[in-house]
Design an enzyme around this catalytic site. Structure first.
Site, PDB file in Angstrom:
ATOM      1  N   ASP A   1      48.385 -52.188  62.955  1.00  0.00           N
ATOM      2  CA  ASP A   1      49.669 -52.849  63.188  1.00  0.00           C
ATOM      3  C   ASP A   1      50.696 -52.366  62.177  1.00  0.00           C
ATOM      4  OD1 ASP A   1      48.582 -54.456  65.251  1.00  0.00           O
ATOM      5  OD2 ASP A   1      47.719 -55.783  63.736  1.00  0.00           O
TER       6      ASP A   1
ATOM      7  N   ASP B   1      54.646 -53.124  60.781  1.00  0.00           N
ATOM      8  CA  ASP B   1      55.816 -54.000  60.749  1.00  0.00           C
ATOM      9  C   ASP B   1      56.972 -53.286  60.074  1.00  0.00           C
ATOM     10  OD1 ASP B   1      54.238 -55.944  61.898  1.00  0.00           O
ATOM     11  OD2 ASP B   1      53.749 -56.908  59.991  1.00  0.00           O
TER      12      ASP B   1
ATOM     13  N   ASP C   1      54.410 -63.158  50.650  1.00  0.00           N
ATOM     14  CA  ASP C   1      53.346 -63.970  50.057  1.00  0.00           C
ATOM     15  C   ASP C   1      52.696 -63.320  48.843  1.00  0.00           C
ATOM     16  OD1 ASP C   1      52.159 -61.998  51.573  1.00  0.00           O
ATOM     17  OD2 ASP C   1      51.170 -63.366  52.969  1.00  0.00           O
TER      18      ASP C   1
END
Length: 478
Positions: free
Chosen positions: A92, A94, A171
């Protein structure tokens, strides 16, 4: 440790998205050198890091280049950058940009906007989706958009800001590095490169505050530590005991997605052990935690063996189903409840059915397991006592059941429970190899066996017929 170039500057007054293309290293001098983490911006040039465009999907590169050509800042960000720096191959990708979601949608016909809590743009290329997020801001007064916080928990966050603010809204430090498509450098605002080198997870900001904003970050810490073989920093792990109960307030559907990431991505056994070590298992799977607390080592071995088998299947590219995994995790409580109600005079079939329904109902309040999976789980559990019924009609009925294979695999996992269960598994494995007629002849018409006689079944194994030799003098030659 990779060498880095540090740049110092003053923070910009306005954090509205800037539509000016960031082309050269000289523009880095405009960035804030330090933020709340106390780390100066480090820019790692192309020749000093290992990220190569050939390891980035073509779809992600298309998005990055088009945003950059339109005058926007465009960066690969998050787990993809982290994994590429570690030598991995992320699936993935982003993208972070200073273009708003509406501006992204204008650039891409194949784009759809999603999310209320976090407004995002999804750019779709076939089966691949590139998630594009606008830089998040830290103050509603300085940005544009809206933010809504309830009891310290962010329920909506669509305030746009600068790349520096966006880095400090993420985070973990290792997830806050940016790969720029304009000059192929990596930008580290919070010390993520050092954490990669030290193989440790640190939260950005105060851990208790960040966990209250989103309790799922506690699960993410355990999952990343298991996946990357990192340790969780002591200050990041300290609030788990106090703030773990906040997970009960997370949407059960979201926890189901998190459980799939924990257990069905190839590192399920490590994730399970990490959840136990962090004291978080009881907040996700209370029935599992209770059963293990009773000191059942055979159950622990069953769970760990099941997770290990699942990890092996994933690494081999084989299919796996969440139903079997959840059946393994919740088996101890179902079994104990069924046995308890049976000893109190309940019908065996009713006891197993009630036990399964009770455990599934409790679990779905925490983790929303879809009905298509709970049906399979209940069938796997309900078939277990039927393996003990060695009777001709029942044996063939069980062999024809659509869930027989899954239930049989589950029976083999239970071999550690007792020698009788292990022998039962051997019996059924041997029975499947026999021809229909031989198996039918060996089985009694009326018999419910509490123990299995393997010798009796082996006795009906068809013997190999001896090959007859041709009489002497009868050859095929003329």
């Amino acid at each position: 440790m990779l060498a880095a170039v540090e740049h110092q500057a003053t923070a910009p007054r306005c954090f509205r998205p800037c539509h000016r293309k960031l082309n050269a290293p000289k523009d880095f001098n405009r960035l804030n050198p330090k933020a709340s983490t106390g780390h100066a911006l480090s820019v790692i040039p192309r020749e000093q890091h290992t990220i190569s465009r050939k390891n980035i999907s073509k779809a992600a590169l298309r998005v990055l280049y088009r945003l950059n050509e339109a005058g926007y800042d465009a960066y690969l960000v998050g787990g993809a950058v982290r994994d590429l720096l570690l030598g991995g191959h992320p699936k993935d990708f982003d993208v972070a940009t200073n273009a708003t979601p509406d501006e992204v949608k204008k650039l891409f016909r194949n784009c759809r906007l999603i999310g209320r809590r976090f407004r995002l743009a999804h750019v779709v290329y076939g089966n691949e989706i590139i998630e594009v997020a606008t830089f998040r801001g830290t103050s509603e007064e300085q940005g544009e958009g809206d933010r809504h916080v309830v009891d310290g928990r962010i329920v909506r966050d669509n305030v746009w800001g600068s790349i520096e603010e966006d880095a400090h809204r993420r985070d973990f430090r290792v997830n806050a590095m940016y790969y720029g498509i304009s000059d192929f450098s990596v930008r580290d605002y919070v010390g993520g490169m050092k954490d990669l080198h030290d193989r440790v997870l640190h939260l950005i900001g105060d851990p208790a505050t960040r966990y209250r904003e989103d309790p799922v970050r506690m699960l993410r810490a355990a999952r990343l530590a298991a996946k990357l073989d990192f340790r969780i920093g002591p200050e990041a792990a300290a609030p788990f005991a106090e703030l773990g109960p906040l997970l009960s307030g997370v949407a059960p559907a979201r926890l189901f997605d998190e459980s799939l990431k924990l257990f069905l991505t190839g590192h399920g056994l490590k994730s399970f052990r990490m959840l136990e070590q962090c004291g978080l298992l009881k907040f996700m799977f209370p029935a599992t935690a209770r059963a293990l607390k009773r000191g059942d080592e055979a159950l622990r071995e069953l769970i760990e063996h099941g997770l290990e088998n699942t990890d092996a299947r994933i690494s081999e590219g084989k299919s796996v189903t969440p139903a079997f995994l959840f059946a393994v995790l919740l088996w101890g409580e179902v079994r104990d409840l069924a046995y308890t109600w049976t000893t109190h005079g309940k019908d065996a079939g009713e006891a197993w059915s009630r036990a399964a329904a009770h455990v599934v109902d409790e679990q779905c309040r925490r983790v929303a397991i879809p009905r298509r999976f709970t049906i399979t789980m209940e069938e796997i559990w309900s078939l277990q006592p039927r393996f003990e019924q060695i009777q001709r009609k029942k044996v063939f009925r069980l062999l024809a059941h659509p869930r027989f294979r899954a239930a049989f695999d589950f029976l083999l996992l239970r071999a550690t429970e007792s020698p009788g269960i292990a022998e039962l598994g051997q019996w059924w494995a041997h029975a499947q190899q026999l021809p229909h007629e031989s198996l039918a002849a060996a089985l009694p018409l009326q018999h419910a066996a509490s123990s299995v006689n393997m010798d009796a079944l082996r006795a009906v194994t068809p013997r190999k017929r001896k090959r007859r030799r041709k009489p002497a003098g009868r050859s095929g030659a003329t």
